[in-house]
Design an enzyme around this catalytic site. Sequence first.
Site, PDB file in Angstrom:
ATOM      1  N   ASP A   1      45.352  37.609  59.868  1.00  6.67           N
ATOM      2  CA  ASP A   1      46.132  36.405  59.594  1.00  6.67           C
ATOM      3  C   ASP A   1      46.471  36.313  58.128  1.00  6.67           C
ATOM      4  O   ASP A   1      45.873  36.976  57.283  1.00  6.67           O
ATOM      5  CB  ASP A   1      45.396  35.145  60.061  1.00  6.67           C
TER       6      ASP A   1
ATOM      7  N   PHE B   1      50.933  32.258  56.499  1.00  3.90           N
ATOM      8  CA  PHE B   1      51.885  31.612  57.397  1.00  3.90           C
ATOM      9  C   PHE B   1      51.710  32.042  58.848  1.00  3.90           C
ATOM     10  O   PHE B   1      52.250  31.404  59.738  1.00  3.90           O
ATOM     11  CB  PHE B   1      53.324  31.956  56.970  1.00  3.90           C
ATOM     12  N   ALA B   2      51.032  33.132  59.064  1.00  7.63           N
ATOM     13  CA  ALA B   2      51.048  33.703  60.400  1.00  7.63           C
ATOM     14  C   ALA B   2      49.670  34.151  60.852  1.00  7.63           C
ATOM     15  O   ALA B   2      48.791  34.415  60.035  1.00  7.63           O
ATOM     16  CB  ALA B   2      51.981  34.913  60.404  1.00  7.63           C
TER      17      ALA B   2
ATOM     18  N   VAL C   1      48.211  37.121  63.497  1.00  7.61           N
ATOM     19  CA  VAL C   1      48.686  38.295  64.235  1.00  7.61           C
ATOM     20  C   VAL C   1      47.687  38.602  65.358  1.00  7.61           C
ATOM     21  O   VAL C   1      46.482  38.666  65.123  1.00  7.61           O
ATOM     22  CB  VAL C   1      48.858  39.502  63.295  1.00  7.61           C
TER      23      VAL C   1
ATOM     24  N   ASP D   1      55.784  42.051  47.312  1.00  7.35           N
ATOM     25  CA  ASP D   1      54.427  41.573  47.601  1.00  7.35           C
ATOM     26  C   ASP D   1      53.537  42.735  48.045  1.00  7.35           C
ATOM     27  O   ASP D   1      52.825  42.667  49.042  1.00  7.35           O
ATOM     28  CB  ASP D   1      54.478  40.481  48.680  1.00  7.35           C
TER      29      ASP D   1
END
Length: 754
Positions: free
Chosen positions: A403, A406-407, A409, A516
Site C-alpha cells: 500500500d 493513495f492506494a 494493492v 518519484d
Amino acid sequence: MWTRNLVEEAVRPKWKAADHRTKLPLCTNSTPRPGLISYTFGSKTLRCPAANRPLEKVGIGPFRWEERVLLRASGYHGRHEEASPVRPRIVTVVRPCGKHNLRKISLLLNRRAVQTFELLMADVSEALGFPCWHSGRVRRLFSPAGQEIHSLSDFFRSGNAFLAFGISRPSISDVQATLQELYPDSPGYCDNLLRLWERILRPKAAKTDSGFHDDVPQDESSLNVALKLVTNQPPANNLQSFQAQVRQNDRGRRERQKGEWDNREDKRANQSQTKEEKSIDKKKEPVYCQSCRGAGPPIPPIVNKKSTKLEKPNHENKAQDNRMKNSSQIKKTEAVNLKNNPNPLQNKVSILGPQAEIPREQDMPKVEMVEQKDLWEELPPDGMQVSLEEIHRCYDIGSVVGDGNFAVVYECRVRGFTQTFAMKVVDKAKLHGRGHMIQNEIALLRSLAHSRLVRLLRSHHTDKHVYLLMELVAGGDLFDAIAKYGKFSEPCAARMIQDISQALEYIHNKSIAHRDIKPENLLVQWHSNGNINLKLADFGLAMVVTEPVFTVCGTPTYVAPEILAETGYGVAVDVWAMGVILFVLLSGFPPFRSPERNQEELFHLIQKGEVHFLSPYWDHISEGAKVLVRALLEVNPTVRLTASQTLQNSWLVHAVAQSDHEEAKNSSNINKKGTIQEHRKHGEWENQPKPDKTAEIDQVTQIDRNTENITDKYRETNMDQKNMQSLERPSQVKEISKNGHLLKATVLVQKAPE
Ligand SMILES: Nc1ncnc2c1ncn2[C@@H]1O[C@H](COP(=O)(O)OP(=O)(O)OP(=O)(O)O)[C@@H](O)[C@H]1O
C-alpha cells in the site's frame, strides 16, 4: 496507577527536568476548597476539581477535567486557550492486536512539534510497538465515535481518545474491547459509541470500498508475506474473511460464480483437506525459498470442475464454462511455455492481455501469445465507470500485497481464471484534488511497455475508487528487501542499478520523467538462482518533460538538488534518485541524512551534494562503485551521468558480469545440492555483512519508508521549520501493565513554549 503515571509524566519535564528517574510520591491531600482536590508531587501541589471518582479512576472522553488540570500544572497552559487546537494535551490511543490483546499508549502532544500527519502516525505506531516497516503498523486512526482522522487538524480538533487500526478491518468485538479500555467506568457511554460503530461496520461498508482491508499477519514482516505469495500458500484467513464480506453482500451471485479459488479456500477453511490436496501441498513445501521459486504465477489451484458446474444456472453456466475451458487451455499453454521457457514470469506475461491495448516494443520479452479473447470480453471495457458489484462480479480480490499514500494493492484474479494479477485500488477521497495524478498514471502506463516496467492491463473506476489491474510482481518492493537484508554485494547492487537504468533509459527516451524513483516504487522479481530483478512502478508523479519543470515534488531522501533549487529540472532528477538508491544498496543508509529528521537541514545537505563514504561501512567497497555513486550524485544535472551512460559504466558492466558468473555458479550449486533451502545458504544476500548498528548509524535512522511526498509541502515546511526549531523530538517509551494488557505510556518531551 495509570493516571498517576500520566500525571507524573506530564509534570516531570517541567518540575523534575534535572532528575527524570526520581519517582514522585503521589498522595491526595484534604480538599482545600470545596470542589477541588489537591494532589502533591514531591514539593509541588496540583489542584483538581473534586469529581465523584478518585483521580486514579478518572477516564477520558466524557470526563475530561483532568487534562486541563494536568496541563495547567505542567506549565503548558498559559500560552494556549483551552479550546485552541495548538495547545499541548495528553491523548490516549488504544490499538487492538489480535484476540484479547490491546495496546494502549498516552502521548503528551504539542501541535507545533508534530510536523506532518504521517509523522504523527509513525510516532503513534512506533509507541504502540509497531515500527514503520512493520506490517501491523497503524494505518488508520478513529475517534471513539468512529470518525476517521485524516489530518493533523482533524487530530488536534478531535477529543483525547483514539482508536488505532492496521490495515485489517476491525471486528465489532475489537471495537467494543477498545472502547471499554478507554472508558472502563462508563458502560452506557461505551454502548452508545458502539451503536455508532455498528453502523459503520455494517456489511454494506464491509466491501472493499469501506477502505478496510484484510490484514497480513502482524507478526510477519512484509517480505515474509511476499514470500508466502511467491510460494503460493494462499492466505486462507484473509481471503476467507474477504469472501465472507462478499458473500454477505451477494449470496446469490456467489452461488453462481463461486470459482475454483473460493472452493480451494473454503476447503482450507473447513480444514478438510483431501489426501490428494495434502500430497500436493507437501509437494509444494520445498518451494519455501522465494529466490528459488521465481516470480512466476503461483501454481494454479486444482480445478474442481464438477462442483463449479453443478452450481450454475443455465446462461451463466455457459459463460463460466467457456471461462473454465479457457482456463484449462491457459494451463495447458502455461505448461508448454514452462517447458520451453524456464522463466515463469515470461510465461505469465504471455497470458496477460488485452494484447491490443498494450503497445509492444522490441525490448519486450519474446513470448508466445495466447488468444484469450473470452477473458477480456468478460471484463468491463478499459477505462469505464463501473459499479462496485461489477468489480466483484469480475474480479476476485485477495490479500493485500502493498500500500501507499493513495492506494492499496491486492492480489487479484479474474473470476474463472487462474492467473494472479495485482489490483491497485486508489481511494479517490485520498487524492484531495490530485485526481489528475491517477489519470496521468493511467495514461502514461498505457503508453509504456518494457520488461523493467510494471504493466497496466485494465483500469476501471467506481464513485469512490479507481481500480488498476496490473501485472503482479510478487516479491515485494525494494524497500522491504533493504529492510530485511540491510545491504547488498556489489554484483547484486550493480544488477539492480542496471535494471533501474534500463527502465529510465526507456522512459527518458520518451522524454518521461518518473520523478518519484525510490525503493518503495521498485518491485522485486525473484529468480530461482537467488538473483533479483527490479520493475519500476507508481507513475503517479511521472510526466512528459519537454521544457524545464519547476514543480517541487518527490520524496525528501531522493529529491534532486535542482528540484529544491527551483531553477528548472528535467529527466536527470531520476538519475540522482538512482544514485541515492545505489548508495543505500551498498551501505544500508542514505547519503544525505538529518538525524533530527529536519527537512530544511536535509535539503541543505542535498543541495550541497557532498557525498561522504563513511568508514567502516564503505571501506570494503570498490573505488569503481564510489566513482559511479559520485557521478550519479553530481549536483550539476548537465554533468550528471544519463541512464544510458550509466549502463556503460565500467564498474557496472564488470559487476554485472561478475553477478552473471555467480549466478551460473549458484545454479550449479543448486543442481549439486538439490534442495532450495540449501541453495539459500549459498545465495549472495546472506553472505553480506550487515552494517553494525553503531551510534552513528542509529542516529541517522538508516532508511525510512517514505510515505510522504513533498509536493506542495516544501514551502509550508520551510515556514513551519522556523517555528519548530526550539522543539525537541519525541522520546521516552514507558511500559506499564494493567489488567493483563500491555500499556505503554509514551511521552513526547518538549520544551515548554516560552
Ligand atoms: N503490480 C504490483 N505487484 C505487486 N505489488 C505492487 C504492485 N504495484 C504496487 N505494489 C505494492 O504496493 C505498494 C503501493 O503501490 P503504489 O506505490 O503504486 O501506491 P501509491 O499509493 O500510488 O504509492 P505512493 O504513496 O508512492 O504514491 C508498492 O510499494 C508495492 O509494494
